[in-house]
Design an enzyme around this catalytic site. Structure first.
Site, PDB file in Angstrom:
ATOM      1  N   ASP A   1       0.907  -1.132  -0.049  1.00  0.00           N
ATOM      2  CA  ASP A   1       0.035   0.069   0.139  1.00  0.00           C
ATOM      3  C   ASP A   1       0.957   1.378  -0.135  1.00  0.00           C
ATOM      4  O   ASP A   1       1.831   1.217   0.510  1.00  0.00           O
ATOM      5  CB  ASP A   1      -1.012   0.075   1.314  1.00  0.00           C
ATOM      6  CG  ASP A   1      -2.059  -0.788   1.204  1.00  0.00           C
ATOM      7  OD1 ASP A   1      -2.144  -1.677   0.238  1.00  0.00           O
ATOM      8  OD2 ASP A   1      -2.885  -0.757   2.182  1.00  0.00           O
TER       9      ASP A   1
ATOM     10  N   HIS B   1       4.625  -7.453  -0.254  1.00  0.00           N
ATOM     11  CA  HIS B   1       4.188  -8.831  -0.724  1.00  0.00           C
ATOM     12  C   HIS B   1       4.849  -8.998  -2.183  1.00  0.00           C
ATOM     13  O   HIS B   1       5.534  -7.933  -2.539  1.00  0.00           O
ATOM     14  CB  HIS B   1       2.623  -8.814  -1.136  1.00  0.00           C
ATOM     15  CG  HIS B   1       2.021  -8.751   0.437  1.00  0.00           C
ATOM     16  ND1 HIS B   1       1.300  -9.957   0.790  1.00  0.00           N
ATOM     17  CD2 HIS B   1       1.895  -7.992   1.176  1.00  0.00           C
ATOM     18  CE1 HIS B   1       0.624  -9.656   2.112  1.00  0.00           C
ATOM     19  NE2 HIS B   1       1.103  -8.387   2.254  1.00  0.00           N
TER      20      HIS B   1
ATOM     21  N   SER C   1       8.595   2.407   5.330  1.00  0.00           N
ATOM     22  CA  SER C   1       9.334   3.366   4.470  1.00  0.00           C
ATOM     23  C   SER C   1       9.028   3.374   3.095  1.00  0.00           C
ATOM     24  O   SER C   1       7.988   3.462   2.663  1.00  0.00           O
ATOM     25  CB  SER C   1      10.858   3.161   4.975  1.00  0.00           C
ATOM     26  OG  SER C   1      11.630   3.978   3.976  1.00  0.00           O
TER      27      SER C   1
END
Length: 288
Positions: A92, A149, A254
């Protein structure tokens, strides 16, 4: 730059990055209910964290702040794009930059770029497959889901810990700190995928207490020096991760950078600097 921005950039060079990060890391692991509940509650309100999609919605149920920060999501909260061959967003966040790797360098922000060779730890053989290839840099904001991921299914070939500074990562530092992503501490994960060599680089930042991978756990050697671990047949045995599988996670931080070899991927035309993305969305399709 404004005076405020100038002072912020100056402070980035003067602050004791690792000491500050260790202190905040200790606070983030504190289990005292009165402290961790207040900290988690404040953070969730301050950054408008959507707990409806979290596997555990009750803020007080988390053991400590890092437990909350690396929270799992409910099943189905991040469906994977089913387009054949789609290259997925690893996290995200928002696109910082993406595009071609030109003359061995990756675009950072207006007037700044950084070296692929340095990003991957200074080994020319390791960097060679990505010269002339493509990159995407995804910035994770504080409110985002902080697990990373797999963009594609891949077999782990090598993991490299690269020591460095811990500059904050945001638009101001990207525009004013040269070689930002090749200066910060990072973990380089090199995979063999259906699109050839693929690198996923987890970049640390100020107050990032640690970076973890699913196969090695916490990746912070006792001595902060470059360390490479092979995972091929002759070393530790192959580790294969499916597309969309969790690769690692940030404890306070980050940026994730994905690299591909030349002529392998075609970034979606609608993506640009600042475009919000979610893990599992298609960033690119195979180049034909």
């Amino acid at each position: 730059m404004s005076m405020k921005q100038c002072l912020f950039i100056l402070s980035q060079y003067l602050l004791p990055h690792h000491l500050l990060s260790r202190l905040i890391g200790c606070a983030a692991e504190c289990r005292a209910a009165w402290f961790k509940n207040r900290l988690i509650g404040w953070f969730a309100r301050q950054y408008q964290v959507d707990m409806n999609e979290a596997q555990v919605e009750d803020l007080s149920a988390y053991a400590h702040f890092n437990d909350f920060f690396t929270r799992a999501l409910k099943e189905g909260a991040r469906p994977l794009d089913q387009t054949p061959g789609a290259i997925l967003s690893p996290a995200d966040g928002a696109i910082s930059q993406l595009g071609p790797i030109e003359q061995g360098r990756i675009f950072q922000a207006k007037g700044h770029s950084f070296s692929v060779l340095e990003l991957l730890g200074g080994d020319a053989q390791r960097a060679a497959p990505f010269m002339g290839g493509d990159f995407a840099t995804v910035y994770l904001s504080p409110k985002d889901y902080h697990r990373v991921h797999m963009p594609l299914a891949g077999t782990l070939r090598e993991m490299v810990y690269v020591p460095g500074r811990l500059f904050s990562v945001n638009q101001t530092t990207a525009e004013n700190v040269p070689e930002l992503f090749a200066r910060n501490e990072r973990v380089v994960c090199l995979f063999d995928s259906e699109r050839g060599p693929m690198a996923v680089v987890l970049v640390g930042a100020m107050i990032v207490a640690s970076i973890e991978t699913v196969w090695a756990g916490l990746v912070t050697p006792p001595r902060r020096q470059l360390k490479s671990v092979r995972y091929d047949e002759a070393a530790r045995g192959p580790i294969h991760l499916e597309k969309g599988a969790e690769l690692g996670r940030f404890k306070l931080g980050s940026t994730a950078i994905v690299l591909f070899a030349p002529h392998q991927v075609e970034w979606n035309a609608g993506l640009a600097s600042g475009t919000p993305v979610r893990m599992g969305e298609a960033l690119a399709l195979p180049r034909t």
